[in-house]
Scaffold this active site. Structure first.
Site, PDB file in Angstrom:
ATOM      1  N   ARG A 176       6.579  56.432 -14.346  1.00 25.44           N
ATOM      2  CA  ARG A 176       6.811  57.931 -13.660  1.00 25.44           C
ATOM      3  C   ARG A 176       6.255  58.939 -14.601  1.00 25.44           C
ATOM      4  O   ARG A 176       6.173  60.060 -14.004  1.00 25.44           O
ATOM      5  CB  ARG A 176       8.371  58.221 -13.373  1.00 25.44           C
ATOM      6  CG  ARG A 176       9.184  58.339 -14.568  1.00 25.44           C
ATOM      7  CD  ARG A 176      10.599  58.161 -14.161  1.00 25.44           C
ATOM      8  NE  ARG A 176      11.061  59.044 -13.051  1.00 25.44           N
ATOM      9  CZ  ARG A 176      12.100  58.837 -12.409  1.00 25.44           C
ATOM     10  NH1 ARG A 176      13.253  58.131 -12.974  1.00 25.44           N
ATOM     11  NH2 ARG A 176      12.830  59.562 -11.539  1.00 25.44           N
ATOM     12  N   ASP A 212      14.390  60.426  -8.190  1.00 25.11           N
ATOM     13  CA  ASP A 212      14.941  59.090  -7.951  1.00 25.11           C
ATOM     14  C   ASP A 212      15.281  58.573  -6.357  1.00 25.11           C
ATOM     15  O   ASP A 212      15.556  59.512  -5.811  1.00 25.11           O
ATOM     16  CB  ASP A 212      16.018  58.630  -8.988  1.00 25.11           C
ATOM     17  CG  ASP A 212      16.327  57.326  -8.993  1.00 25.11           C
ATOM     18  OD1 ASP A 212      15.758  56.433  -9.904  1.00 25.11           O
ATOM     19  OD2 ASP A 212      17.180  56.805  -7.922  1.00 25.11           O
ATOM     20  N   ASP A 258      15.025  59.237 -20.200  1.00 26.08           N
ATOM     21  CA  ASP A 258      15.375  60.467 -19.856  1.00 26.08           C
ATOM     22  C   ASP A 258      15.509  61.220 -21.255  1.00 26.08           C
ATOM     23  O   ASP A 258      15.130  62.390 -21.531  1.00 26.08           O
ATOM     24  CB  ASP A 258      16.951  60.688 -19.222  1.00 26.08           C
ATOM     25  CG  ASP A 258      16.685  60.561 -17.595  1.00 26.08           C
ATOM     26  OD1 ASP A 258      16.194  61.227 -17.026  1.00 26.08           O
ATOM     27  OD2 ASP A 258      17.326  59.244 -17.324  1.00 26.08           O
TER      28      ASP A 258
END
Length: 675
Positions: A481, A497, A586
């Site tokens: 991503r 998401d 993250d």
């Protein structure tokens, strides 16, 4: 008669004003009066938060201008860049470096240099594809002969690298090789060919490094004005009434109160007087870290990275034969000028000198700018935050294309965004999410990154949208991503998401906020980090609290340039760690953006209907159940960066008139009030 006198007075005043303009007084006035904003330039949101956390390094209208590179005239040995370097060996648009393995046990500093190159984007293990071959100088005694590298070829396309001045002459002929040496003398330094390095202490950090020590941004009334580097080590401080000949030991008046600080202590003063001896070059780096403006007294050594760094914005070069004039000029320097110089010392220290890794990478980036001159960094990128190491020329050469230069350049991101929806587990298609995002007036395209084991559904199963919808199969990696996909056509990316739930109004408002803060991450779901005293390590939690330092990339706006940094700038070890522990992705992305901006992310209000329907998810989740954060992730990331870059914040931005008792027709985001 009175009319004639008034006319004469008016003509005299006009002539005086014109004379002042011709004499160059008006530029001084512009320092005190900020220029008016350009017509049509976007004003954005108030920048008060940024000012509190990282004040501007320049006065309005005083941003660094593009300056010409120094001329590369042949030196005394007839070697210049054009004559002694073969750029035809450099292919692919980036500098590839091969490092010769050491033939004997090396010191710790040499092992650090080797590790910093091997883990970078510059390294190649094949000398045949290398543009630059690097030889780590061991500084052997004169009686010993250093072995000549195998592919020496007279030194062409070679760099002899040494972080310490050689104590004796070289033991083999350099030929056409470049030299990167600490504090070379101005007599032997070949401008435009050699690279001047800073003189480092033995215990200089390998990665990350200590932050700058500047505690205040302007001189306080009781602050010491001067600090003098002593010959035996340490610093000696003195007030404004000190000797007029402070650096040569001759006093013409009462020297006033002075204080001697031991070796290794950073100076605590506004100006640091550094004699021009080569042995004093180490004090130059100490002054930068301390935020003490270096005043170099007739230096005989080349300033580090002088080819790309504009030292006039951070240091002062003075003539040691004019002590009275030097001290008087320092005492009368305007506070605004002192502020700009001190802040620039902190930026340069953090960007290029705080670790061995940054010094090595700055050396290679300087040479890469020479090789690929058409795509070299402009002076603005080298001399303003976050620095050239974080502004990759493979992305763009124009500062306007980078998120952290948008507002400085008076530009603005394109007014549309691309939605990137990551599907990492089998399940229902994110139909509602696609429709909500496509309903935004700012949405330009939707890209679905399919990373599930099952093949994607056929085209007729996907909803019809007013914007282009593209389905791309990934490599089943969480970091897919953050790959710089060529199909993304906008500056802004909305990372989502498949299990995320958002409304069109929430998307519109978050994008409006991001347009005013294009360098930051703007999201909905937050985490916070903390220092665990009992365990002696970092920790982080997903529990909702007033303070936060990270936003989850399951619903976050950010600039597409961070995809380029994530893929091409981060060390391979950190990216591999994120692949092994998906919840670390993250954390890694937040670490990256915080290390660039020195600022926290921004969070938006998240509707109760979303929170009650599903708890916050971690990236890479295999289903609708939340995944707990990996407790070791944040400590491994902090070790990889060499410091903790995250910044905490308590600020949440809400729409104007949100939940206010006024007419519904006056509310732009009235749907956010719905339960």
């Amino acid at each position: 008669m009175q009319s004639w006198r008034r006319k004469s007075l008016w003509l005299a005043l006009s002539a005086s004003w014109l004379l002042l303009v011709l004499l160059g007084v008006s530029p001084l006035l512009r320092l005190a009066v900020p220029p008016r904003p350009l017509p049509g330039a976007p004003q954005g949101w108030p920048r008060w938060l940024d000012t509190e956390l990282l004040q501007s390094f320049f006065q309005p209208g005083e941003l660094p201008e593009e300056s010409p590179r120094p001329s590369r005239a042949p030196s005394s040995n007839g070697c210049s860049w054009e004559a002694c370097f073969d750029t035809s060996q450099c292919r692919g648009g980036s500098l590839k470096v091969f490092v010769y393995p050491a033939a004997e046990p090396t010191s710790e500093i040499h092992r650090r240099i080797l590790a910093s190159i091997e883990g970078s984007r510059y390294h190649t293990s094949n000398p045949g594809e290398a543009c630059l071959l690097l030889f780590l100088s061991l500084d052997a005694p004169a009686a010993e002969a250093s072995p000549v590298p195998p592919q020496w070829n007279g030194g062409k396309n070679h760099l002899v690298f040494s972080l310490h001045p050689a104590p004796c002459p070289k033991t083999f002929q350099l030929g056409q090789a470049m030299v990167a040496e600490a504090s070379p003398t101005v007599d032997t330094f070949r401008r435009g060919f050699d690279v001047a390095l800073p003189l480092l202490p033995e215990a200089h950090p390998f990665r990350g490094g200590a932050p700058g020590k500047l505690q205040q941004h302007s001189p306080h009334p009781g602050e010491t004005l001067l600090a003098l580097a002593e010959e035996r080590g340490g610093w000696r401080t003195a007030g404004t009434d000190s000797s007029t000949c402070l650096w040569d030991g001759r006093y013409e008046q009462d020297p006033g109160p002075t204080q001697t600080h031991p070796r290794g202590t950073l100076p605590n003063a506004t100006f640091c007087l550094i004699p021009g001896r080569r042995s004093d070059a180490l004090r130059f780096l100490q002054a930068l870290q301390a935020g003490c403006i270096p005043v170099l007294l007739s230096p005989r050594w080349e300033l580090p990275f002088s080819e790309v760094i504009d030292w006039t914005k951070a240091a002062i070069i003075a003539d040691k034969r004019l002590p009275l004039q030097v001290l008087a000029a320092l005492q009368e320097m305007p506070p605004a000028r002192v502020l700009a110089l001190r802040q620039q010392t902190q930026f340069l220290w953090d960007a290029y000198f705080s670790s061995v890794e940054k010094i090595v990478h700055t050396t290679l980036e300087t040479i890469q700018d020479r090789v690929f001159g058409a795509s070299a960094h402009p002076s603005l990128m080298w001399n303003s935050p976050p620095g050239a190491l974080l502004a990759l020329p493979t992305f763009s050469r124009s500062p306007r294309d980078f998120p952290f230069y948008h507002l400085q350049q008076g530009s603005h991101p394109v007014g549309r965004f691309s939605a990137l929806i990551w599907v990492g587990a089998p399940g229902q298609l994110p139909l509602k999410l696609i429709q909500a995002v496509a309903g935004s007036q700012h949405c330009a395209q939707i890209l679905v990154l399919w990373s599930s084991e099952r093949p994607p559904p056929p085209k007729e199963k996907w909803p019809k949208t007013a914007v282009p919808l593209t389905v791309t199969e990934g490599h089943r990696k969480v970091s897919d991503r953050f790959f710089p996909h060529g199909t993304i056509s906008t500056d802004a990316i909305l990372s989502l998401d498949a299990h995320t739930s958002l409304s069109t109004s929430e998307v519109d408002f978050a994008f409006a906020v991001w347009q005013s803060f294009p360098e930051r991450m703007v999201g909905f779901l937050t985490w916070s980090h903390f220092w665990d005293e009992a365990q002696g390590c970092w920790g982080y939690t997903a529990e909702r609290a007033n303070e936060f330092s990270m936003v989850l990339t399951t619903a976050t706006f950010y600039h597409r340039y961070y995809h380029t940094l994530f893929t091409h700038y981060l060390p391979k070890a950190l990216r591999s760690l994120a692949e092994e522990a998906p919840t670390c992705v993250d954390v890694l992305m937040n670490f990256l953006v915080a290390s660039v901006t020195k600022l926290p992310p921004i969070t938006m209000p998240y509707g109760k209907q979303h929170q009650e329907a599903r708890p916050p998810l971690a990236s890479g989740g295999s289903g609708p159940e939340p995944q707990p954060p990996d407790p070791d992730c944040i400590n491994l990331m902090a070790a990889g960066f060499g410091h903790m870059p995250l910044v905490s914040s308590r600020l949440r931005l809400d729409p104007v008139l949100f939940k206010d008792p006024v007419s519904v027709l006056r509310k732009k985001y009235r749907s956010l009030e719905k339960p």
